[in-house]
Design a protein around this motif. Structure first.
Motif, PDB file in Angstrom:
ATOM      1  N   LEU A 172       0.832  -1.196   0.000  1.00 52.75           N
ATOM      2  CA  LEU A 172       0.000   0.000   0.000  1.00 52.75           C
ATOM      3  C   LEU A 172       0.870   1.250   0.000  1.00 52.75           C
ATOM      4  O   LEU A 172       1.836   1.347   0.750  1.00 52.75           O
ATOM      5  CB  LEU A 172      -0.898   0.026   1.242  1.00 52.75           C
ATOM      6  CG  LEU A 172      -1.671  -1.251   1.592  1.00 52.75           C
ATOM      7  CD1 LEU A 172      -2.513  -1.014   2.838  1.00 52.75           C
ATOM      8  CD2 LEU A 172      -2.532  -1.715   0.426  1.00 52.75           C
TER       9      LEU A 172
ATOM     10  N   VAL B 295      -1.965   0.679  -4.974  1.00 57.77           N
ATOM     11  CA  VAL B 295      -1.857  -0.649  -4.365  1.00 57.77           C
ATOM     12  C   VAL B 295      -1.185  -1.567  -5.371  1.00 57.77           C
ATOM     13  O   VAL B 295      -1.459  -1.486  -6.578  1.00 57.77           O
ATOM     14  CB  VAL B 295      -3.246  -1.210  -3.995  1.00 57.77           C
ATOM     15  CG1 VAL B 295      -3.124  -2.624  -3.456  1.00 57.77           C
ATOM     16  CG2 VAL B 295      -3.945  -0.313  -2.979  1.00 57.77           C
TER      17      VAL B 295
ATOM     18  N   ALA C  88      -7.242  -2.621  -3.770  1.00 57.91           N
ATOM     19  CA  ALA C  88      -6.699  -3.879  -3.262  1.00 57.91           C
ATOM     20  C   ALA C  88      -7.505  -5.064  -3.792  1.00 57.91           C
ATOM     21  O   ALA C  88      -6.936  -6.084  -4.210  1.00 57.91           O
ATOM     22  CB  ALA C  88      -6.692  -3.870  -1.740  1.00 57.91           C
TER      23      ALA C  88
ATOM     24  N   ALA D 252       3.031   2.287  -5.270  1.00 59.17           N
ATOM     25  CA  ALA D 252       2.989   0.980  -4.615  1.00 59.17           C
ATOM     26  C   ALA D 252       3.894  -0.043  -5.278  1.00 59.17           C
ATOM     27  O   ALA D 252       4.335  -0.991  -4.624  1.00 59.17           O
ATOM     28  CB  ALA D 252       1.549   0.463  -4.581  1.00 59.17           C
TER      29      ALA D 252
END
Length: 239
Positions: free
Chosen positions: A6, A15, A43, A188
């Motif tokens: 993250l 993400v 996610a 990320a």
């Protein structure tokens, strides 16, 4: 083996999911500072794209700062919640250190994040990724003095470019390269790569030991500590 990473310390949240072969699945927000709304849906998207279940995630990593105070809190809290829910360890990734991945031969790398009033969170890395200036909070002038002494081609990253480009150009005589906007900010994918390296070294932490790295107090906290907040309150009452 999969690590979920993250990144919420910068203007655009993202993400990433990385597997043991370092294949990366990534999603990025298109709206600035929209971390709270976008993080969990992103996610879910990378997990779905990888074709795995949540139970296959081995660890969760968070970029711990410095950066946006609110963003750091969101990222660290979310990683801890995921770690607790899945009973998996966490990986702590210092944000400025991820820019060592940008180091190239014959190029000094300087990530700088705007902390306002000519203050920055910054670092200077050599061509080999070694610290010339340790990551930390500095006045912009302090970072520029180090770069002037090095006098080498310098590649800049971070939102400090947006705020201080003109001052940097005025202060330095060496060759300057400002990362294009698409590659300028922390993301990320960088966190995932750093997290994989840490995981292979067993550099992991329990959920309750994943902590933010603010580097300096939020303005309200600073004012409370030095008495400024009370002085301002009295001035308003008397004014």
């Amino acid at each position: 083996m999969y690590i979920l990473a993250l990144e919420t310390t910068g203007p655009l949240g993202s993400v990433a999911l990385i597997d043991k072969n370092e294949k990366i699945y990534k999603r990025s927000s298109t709206e600035r500072m929209n971390h709270l709304k976008d993080l969990m849906p992103m996610a879910e998207q990378v997990i779905k794209e990888a074709g795995i279940s949540k139970s296959q995630i081995t660890a969760v990593a968070a970029s711990i700062g410095p950066g946006s105070f609110t963003g750091i809190r969101i990222g660290v809290s979310s990683a801890r919640a995921i770690g607790q829910a899945l009973s998996i360890p966490c990986i702590s990734v210092p944000t400025l250190d991820t820019f060592k991945q940008k180091c190239r031969e014959a190029t000094v790398v300087c990530p700088i994040f705007d902390a306002r009033r000519n203050q920055v969170y910054g670092a200077v890395f050599s061509e080999k990724g070694e610290n010339i200036l340790d990551p930390g909070p500095y006045m912009l002038e302090e970072v520029l003095q180090v770069l002037a002494k090095e006098n080498k081609k310098t590649l800049f990253f971070g939102d400090g470019i947006d705020a201080y480009r003109d001052k940097i150009i005025e202060s330095l005589k060496c060759e300057l390269v400002f990362a294009p906007e698409a590659d300028r900010y922390q993301d990320a994918e960088m966190v995932a790569i750093a997290a994989m390296e840490k995981y292979r070294k067993n550099d992991i932490v329990e959920v309750n030991k994943l902590l933010p790295e603010y580097m300096r107090m939020a303005e309200a906290e600073r004012k409370l500590k030095d008495g400024t907040l009370e002085k301002e309150r009295r001035a308003k009452i008397n004014g």
